[in-house]
Scaffold this motif. Structure first.
Motif, short mmCIF file in Angstrom:
data_model
loop_
_atom_site.label_atom_id
_atom_site.label_comp_id
_atom_site.label_asym_id
_atom_site.label_seq_id
_atom_site.Cartn_x
_atom_site.Cartn_y
_atom_site.Cartn_z
N PRO A 15 31.52 57.56 15.15
CA PRO A 15 30.86 56.80 14.07
C PRO A 15 31.03 57.37 12.66
N PRO A 16 31.08 58.72 12.45
CA PRO A 16 31.24 59.18 11.06
C PRO A 16 32.70 59.29 10.62
N PHE A 17 33.66 58.91 11.46
CA PHE A 17 35.07 59.11 11.19
C PHE A 17 35.57 58.20 10.07
N ARG A 18 36.41 58.73 9.19
CA ARG A 18 36.99 57.96 8.08
C ARG A 18 38.49 57.78 8.35
N GLN A 19 38.84 56.60 8.83
CA GLN A 19 40.23 56.34 9.20
C GLN A 19 41.15 56.40 7.99
N THR A 20 40.69 55.90 6.84
CA THR A 20 41.53 55.91 5.63
C THR A 20 41.88 57.34 5.24
N VAL A 21 40.89 58.23 5.31
CA VAL A 21 41.13 59.64 4.97
C VAL A 21 42.07 60.26 5.99
N ALA A 22 41.89 59.92 7.26
CA ALA A 22 42.77 60.45 8.30
C ALA A 22 44.21 60.00 8.09
N ASP A 23 44.41 58.75 7.70
CA ASP A 23 45.76 58.25 7.42
C ASP A 23 46.40 59.02 6.26
N THR A 24 45.59 59.30 5.24
CA THR A 24 46.09 60.08 4.10
C THR A 24 46.46 61.48 4.54
N ASP A 42 35.67 70.74 16.67
CA ASP A 42 34.97 69.47 16.49
C ASP A 42 35.95 68.31 16.33
N PHE A 43 36.72 68.09 17.39
CA PHE A 43 37.63 66.95 17.41
C PHE A 43 36.85 65.63 17.43
N VAL A 44 35.74 65.60 18.17
CA VAL A 44 35.00 64.36 18.36
C VAL A 44 33.58 64.52 17.84
N SER A 220 35.55 63.13 8.18
CA SER A 220 34.31 62.42 8.49
C SER A 220 33.39 62.39 7.29
N ASN A 221 32.33 61.59 7.38
CA ASN A 221 31.36 61.55 6.28
C ASN A 221 30.12 62.38 6.59
N ARG A 222 30.21 63.22 7.62
CA ARG A 222 29.11 64.15 7.90
C ARG A 222 29.11 65.26 6.86
N GLY A 223 27.93 65.62 6.40
CA GLY A 223 27.83 66.69 5.42
C GLY A 223 26.39 67.04 5.16
N TYR A 224 26.20 68.08 4.39
CA TYR A 224 24.86 68.57 4.12
C TYR A 224 24.73 68.85 2.62
N ARG A 226 24.99 68.99 -1.17
CA ARG A 226 26.03 68.65 -2.15
C ARG A 226 27.38 68.39 -1.49
N GLU A 227 27.55 68.82 -0.24
CA GLU A 227 28.83 68.64 0.43
C GLU A 227 28.93 67.29 1.14
N LYS A 228 27.83 66.53 1.22
CA LYS A 228 27.86 65.31 2.00
C LYS A 228 28.87 64.32 1.44
N GLY A 229 29.69 63.81 2.33
CA GLY A 229 30.68 62.83 1.93
C GLY A 229 31.96 63.42 1.39
N GLN A 230 32.06 64.76 1.31
CA GLN A 230 33.27 65.39 0.80
C GLN A 230 34.18 65.76 1.97
N ASN A 231 35.45 65.47 1.81
CA ASN A 231 36.44 65.82 2.82
C ASN A 231 37.39 66.86 2.25
N SER A 232 37.66 67.89 3.03
CA SER A 232 38.48 68.98 2.51
C SER A 232 39.32 69.61 3.61
N CYS A 233 40.27 70.38 3.20
CA CYS A 233 41.10 71.19 4.10
C CYS A 233 41.70 72.31 3.26
N ASN A 234 42.47 73.18 3.88
CA ASN A 234 43.06 74.32 3.19
C ASN A 234 44.55 74.39 3.44
N LEU A 235 45.31 74.76 2.42
CA LEU A 235 46.73 75.03 2.56
C LEU A 235 46.94 76.51 2.27
#
Length: 268
Positions: A15-24, A42-44, A220-224, A226-235
């Protein structure tokens, strides 16, 4: 020696998964062409539902190879008590991998995964006796000339501004284990908040010290807070002189993960 690692975490297909973000993410990952993709758990969203595992598998298959992955606490069933207690990672093993201590090895580099997710707790994590022994056994094979990275799900440190303590149980002894094995970098997730730090900030008595690199939720849109709704990763870029970590944040207006901060650590 020069390597690039794309570190993502907390995909939470469900339910919290963001397909558009995953495609990006998939598109950018193939543009970046990393030497390794790491998924730190946390795959699922709910391990009880097969459809979520199939979605997680589809996303994993769309991302570049090679990959190194570890489970998170959401990859343990919550509602199926029998599975939770007796086969907590049964579905993870079926749909993702049977290997709980994966190893990625290249000249001058080793990345080792470990499991901190268990069926007896719904949120916290720990390194069990078997996982500690496995880490020591694997990491002992490599000398100081090899850059050592460990991956597990639960954090050893709270990011600045955290409203409650959510670090893994036994965090102090876990950091001591990393120091004993001269691990250079630890990759984690779980808190849905990006954070870069160092174990010697909390434990200055450590001899070697380990860089901490935590990813927020990537898709996903899970967050706590100020981080809620933010999607991130690291390079992460590693060479003979230094390691550079770029924190990437998804920006909806450009539909891209863009760098918002960079950290550079000299090689020890």
């Amino acid at each position: 020696m020069a390597y690039r690692i794309l570190h993502v975490s907390d995909l939470h297909t469900g339910p919290p998964f963001r397909q558009t973000v995953a495609d990006t993410l998939v598109t950018q990952a193939h543009t970046i062409k990393p030497d390794l993709v790491v998924v730190s758990g946390d795959f699922v969203q709910r391990a009880d539902f097969v459809a979520q595992w199939r979605a997680a598998c589809a996303l994993r298959e769309a991302l570049p190879q090679p990959q190194l992955v570890v489970p998170g606490n959401h990859d343990v069933p919550l509602f199926h008590l029998h599975l939770r207690l007796f086969k907590p990672l049964g579905r993870y093993r079926r749909y993702v991998t049977t290997e709980l201590n994966p190893v990625f090895e290249q000249p001058g580099l080793v990345v080792v995964g470990a499991n901190t997710a268990h069926g007896l707790t719904s949120d916290g994590g720990r390194l069990g006796r078997t996982q500690r022994a496995n880490l020591r056994r694997i990491l002992a094979r490599y000398g100081p000339e090899v850059y050592k990275i460990v991956v597990w799900h639960h954090p050893v440190a709270n990011p600045p501004g955290a409203r409650k303590n959510r670090v893994m149980r036994g965090a102090t002894s876990a950091m001591q284990l990393l120091d004993e094995q001269r691990v250079d970098l630890l990759l984690t997730g779980h808190l849905h908040a990006g954070y870069i730090g160092h174990t010697r900030t909390m434990m200055p008595q450590l001899e070697h010290g380990t860089i901490i690199c935590q990813s927020g939720t990537t898709t996903s849109n899970r967050g706590y807070g100020r981080e809620k709704g933010q999607n991130s990763c690291n390079l992460i870029a590693i060479d003979d002189q230094a390691i550079q970590i770029s924190q990437l944040l998804y920006q909806a207006e450009v539909q891209q993960f863009v760098p918002v901060a960079e950290y550079r650590f000299p090689r020890i």
